[in-house]
Design a protein around this motif. Sequence first.
Motif, PDB file in Angstrom:
ATOM      1  N   THR A   1       0.593   9.101  -3.133  1.00  0.00           N
ATOM      2  CA  THR A   1      -0.135   7.733  -3.464  1.00  0.00           C
ATOM      3  C   THR A   1      -1.034   7.173  -2.228  1.00  0.00           C
ATOM      4  OG1 THR A   1       1.565   7.058  -5.041  1.00  0.00           O
ATOM      5  CG2 THR A   1       0.255   5.580  -4.412  1.00  0.00           C
ATOM      6  N   TYR A   2      -0.436   7.466  -1.104  1.00  0.00           N
ATOM      7  CA  TYR A   2      -1.316   6.979   0.080  1.00  0.00           C
ATOM      8  C   TYR A   2      -2.465   7.984   0.186  1.00  0.00           C
ATOM      9  CZ  TYR A   2      -2.546   6.766   4.935  1.00  0.00           C
ATOM     10  OH  TYR A   2      -3.097   6.672   6.236  1.00  0.00           O
ATOM     11  N   ASP A   3      -2.490   9.377  -0.049  1.00  0.00           N
ATOM     12  CA  ASP A   3      -3.528  10.098   0.160  1.00  0.00           C
ATOM     13  C   ASP A   3      -4.552   9.849  -0.907  1.00  0.00           C
ATOM     14  OD1 ASP A   3      -2.537  11.517   2.239  1.00  0.00           O
ATOM     15  OD2 ASP A   3      -1.527  13.033   0.933  1.00  0.00           O
ATOM     16  N   GLN A   4      -3.993   9.437  -2.027  1.00  0.00           N
ATOM     17  CA  GLN A   4      -5.020   9.100  -3.200  1.00  0.00           C
ATOM     18  C   GLN A   4      -5.950   7.923  -2.916  1.00  0.00           C
ATOM     19  OE1 GLN A   4      -6.041  11.415  -5.653  1.00  0.00           O
ATOM     20  NE2 GLN A   4      -4.591  12.819  -4.562  1.00  0.00           N
ATOM     21  N   PHE A   5      -5.167   6.993  -2.495  1.00  0.00           N
ATOM     22  CA  PHE A   5      -5.888   5.783  -2.147  1.00  0.00           C
ATOM     23  C   PHE A   5      -6.706   6.208  -0.825  1.00  0.00           C
ATOM     24  CE2 PHE A   5      -6.173   1.612  -0.266  1.00  0.00           C
ATOM     25  CZ  PHE A   5      -6.529   0.535  -1.305  1.00  0.00           C
ATOM     26  N   SER A   6      -6.354   6.869   0.248  1.00  0.00           N
ATOM     27  CA  SER A   6      -7.273   7.035   1.215  1.00  0.00           C
ATOM     28  C   SER A   6      -8.525   7.842   0.650  1.00  0.00           C
ATOM     29  CB  SER A   6      -6.591   7.870   2.149  1.00  0.00           C
ATOM     30  OG  SER A   6      -5.358   7.391   2.705  1.00  0.00           O
ATOM     31  N   PHE A   7      -8.309   8.656  -0.545  1.00  0.00           N
ATOM     32  CA  PHE A   7      -9.342   9.335  -0.866  1.00  0.00           C
ATOM     33  C   PHE A   7     -10.530   8.461  -1.792  1.00  0.00           C
ATOM     34  CE2 PHE A   7      -6.734  13.356  -1.073  1.00  0.00           C
ATOM     35  CZ  PHE A   7      -6.726  13.448   0.202  1.00  0.00           C
ATOM     36  N   GLY A   8     -10.021   7.529  -2.007  1.00  0.00           N
ATOM     37  CA  GLY A   8     -10.783   6.387  -2.780  1.00  0.00           C
ATOM     38  C   GLY A   8     -10.524   6.612  -4.201  1.00  0.00           C
ATOM     39  N   ASN A   9      -9.397   7.383  -4.732  1.00  0.00           N
ATOM     40  CA  ASN A   9      -9.066   7.152  -6.019  1.00  0.00           C
ATOM     41  C   ASN A   9      -8.062   6.106  -6.572  1.00  0.00           C
ATOM     42  OD1 ASN A   9     -10.532   9.628  -6.057  1.00  0.00           O
ATOM     43  ND2 ASN A   9      -8.633  10.675  -5.616  1.00  0.00           N
ATOM     44  N   TYR A  10      -8.717   4.878  -6.568  1.00  0.00           N
ATOM     45  CA  TYR A  10      -7.957   3.789  -6.595  1.00  0.00           C
ATOM     46  C   TYR A  10      -6.874   3.704  -7.988  1.00  0.00           C
ATOM     47  CZ  TYR A  10     -10.390   1.864  -2.652  1.00  0.00           C
ATOM     48  OH  TYR A  10     -10.952   1.677  -1.290  1.00  0.00           O
ATOM     49  N   GLY A  11      -7.838   4.014  -9.172  1.00  0.00           N
ATOM     50  CA  GLY A  11      -6.929   4.168 -10.409  1.00  0.00           C
ATOM     51  C   GLY A  11      -6.004   4.877 -10.395  1.00  0.00           C
ATOM     52  N   TYR A  12      -6.194   6.326  -9.659  1.00  0.00           N
ATOM     53  CA  TYR A  12      -5.212   7.269  -9.724  1.00  0.00           C
ATOM     54  C   TYR A  12      -4.063   6.932  -8.858  1.00  0.00           C
ATOM     55  CZ  TYR A  12      -4.186  12.197 -10.613  1.00  0.00           C
ATOM     56  OH  TYR A  12      -3.890  13.620 -11.022  1.00  0.00           O
ATOM     57  N   ALA A  13      -4.309   6.246  -7.801  1.00  0.00           N
ATOM     58  CA  ALA A  13      -3.319   5.988  -6.818  1.00  0.00           C
ATOM     59  C   ALA A  13      -2.426   4.703  -7.544  1.00  0.00           C
ATOM     60  CB  ALA A  13      -3.820   5.372  -5.661  1.00  0.00           C
ATOM     61  N   ALA A  14      -2.990   3.970  -8.229  1.00  0.00           N
ATOM     62  CA  ALA A  14      -2.282   2.679  -8.923  1.00  0.00           C
ATOM     63  C   ALA A  14      -1.487   3.249  -9.887  1.00  0.00           C
ATOM     64  CB  ALA A  14      -3.249   1.903  -9.477  1.00  0.00           C
ATOM     65  N   ALA A  15      -1.854   4.563 -10.761  1.00  0.00           N
ATOM     66  CA  ALA A  15      -0.995   5.068 -11.672  1.00  0.00           C
ATOM     67  C   ALA A  15       0.146   5.748 -11.077  1.00  0.00           C
ATOM     68  CB  ALA A  15      -1.791   6.055 -12.665  1.00  0.00           C
ATOM     69  N   ALA A  16      -0.124   6.268  -9.909  1.00  0.00           N
ATOM     70  CA  ALA A  16       1.121   6.946  -9.238  1.00  0.00           C
ATOM     71  C   ALA A  16       1.993   6.260  -8.792  1.00  0.00           C
ATOM     72  CB  ALA A  16       0.454   7.941  -8.170  1.00  0.00           C
ATOM     73  N   SER A  17       1.630   4.870  -8.409  1.00  0.00           N
ATOM     74  CA  SER A  17       2.565   3.859  -7.688  1.00  0.00           C
ATOM     75  C   SER A  17       3.551   3.381  -8.868  1.00  0.00           C
ATOM     76  CB  SER A  17       1.827   2.870  -7.138  1.00  0.00           C
ATOM     77  OG  SER A  17       0.960   1.921  -7.903  1.00  0.00           O
ATOM     78  N   TYR A  18       2.894   3.108 -10.064  1.00  0.00           N
ATOM     79  CA  TYR A  18       3.532   2.530 -11.208  1.00  0.00           C
ATOM     80  C   TYR A  18       4.528   3.714 -11.948  1.00  0.00           C
ATOM     81  CZ  TYR A  18       1.553  -2.182 -11.310  1.00  0.00           C
ATOM     82  OH  TYR A  18       1.285  -3.311 -10.813  1.00  0.00           O
ATOM     83  N   LEU A  19       4.331   4.722 -11.863  1.00  0.00           N
ATOM     84  CA  LEU A  19       5.329   5.789 -12.050  1.00  0.00           C
ATOM     85  C   LEU A  19       6.510   5.795 -11.037  1.00  0.00           C
ATOM     86  CD1 LEU A  19       3.177   8.892 -13.098  1.00  0.00           C
ATOM     87  CD2 LEU A  19       4.579   7.377 -14.591  1.00  0.00           C
TER      88      LEU A  19
END
Length: 318
Positions: free
Chosen positions: A280-298
Motif C-alpha cells: 500500500t505504501y508503494d502504491q501511494f508513493s507511485f501516485g496510485n491513490y485510488g488503488y492504495a486506498a482500496a488495498a488499505s480497506y482490504l
Amino acid sequence: MSTVKHAAPAPVATPPVREARRSGPRDPAKRAQAVAGWILASPFVVVFLVFTAGPVLASLGMSFTDIRSTDMRSPFAVAFVGVSNYADLLQDPVFRKVTVNTLLYLVLGVPLTMAVAMLVAVGLNSISRFRGFFRVAFYLPVVTSIVAVSVVWKYIYREEGGLLNAVLGWVGIDGPGWLDSTSLALPSLVVMAVWRNFGTLMIIFLAGLQTVPREHLEAAEVDGASAWGRFRHITLPAMRPVLLFGAVITGIGYLQFFEEAFVMTKGGPLDATRSVTFYTYDQFSFGNYGYAAAASYLLFLAIVVLTAIQFRLLRERD
C-alpha cells in the motif's frame, strides 16, 4: 314483617394510577452543564472530524475512483470506477504474494510473541527479587526506536561480519545470508519482531497472573495437580480475557507489519518480505491513490475478520 339486609358489595381493587411525569422545563443548571461539556469537548470533536473521520471517509471514496497524483490539480476529472480497484487487487499476483507474506507474519508472529511473553511473565511472577529490573529490561525494546532496532538487527544478520554468523562460526557452522535468502528473510524478521514486541504482552500477562485466585491454585496443588496441570486448567482459563486482548492487539500489529521490512530488506529479496502495508505504501508513493486506498480497506477488512475470529475462539465461556 322482617326486613332482609343485603350485604354491601365488596370494593373492587383498582390498579394504582401512575403519576404523570411533569413535563415542565428542563433544569437550567443541567442545561448549563451540558452546554459547558459540549464547549469543552468541541476542540477534540473538531480535530477528530478534520484529521481522522474526514480523511478516513475521503480515502473510502477514493478507493472507488481512479484518482492519481496527476489528478490532484483537476479533481473533477476523476472517474468513478466502482469496485474495479478491488477486483484488480485480487487479480494482481504481487498483491497475492504480499498477502501470503502478511499471513505468514501473522501465523508465525502471534503465537511466538504470546508464548514468549507468557513464559517470561510466569517466570517473573514466581520470583520476588529483581522483578522490577527484569520488567524494565524486557520492556526496553518496546520503547526503543524501531529504526534503531532494525539497523542493529540488520548488522546481526549480516552474512559477513554479522554477530549471529560469528557465534555460529565458533561451533563450526557456516551461517547463511539471513536477509538475502527468500526462505530465511521472513522468519528472521519475525524473530526480531518477537524480541521487540513481547515486552508489551509480558506486562499485560503479568498483571493478569495477579488476578488468578491463589486459593484455587493451592487447592489443586494439595489435590496433587502438577505445575503444568495447574497452569493449563486454572491459570489459562482464568486469563482468557487477558489472552483475548493480547491476541487482538498482537494480531493487528502483525497485519500492519512494515517498519522492519522497510529498514532491513526493502521488501526483498524478490518480495519475500513485502507485506500488504508495504505494498500500500508503494502504491501511494507511485501516485496510485485510488488503488492504495482500496488495498488499505482490504487490510482493514482482514483486521475485522481476524478480530471477530479471535473473539469467537477466546471469549469467556460458562
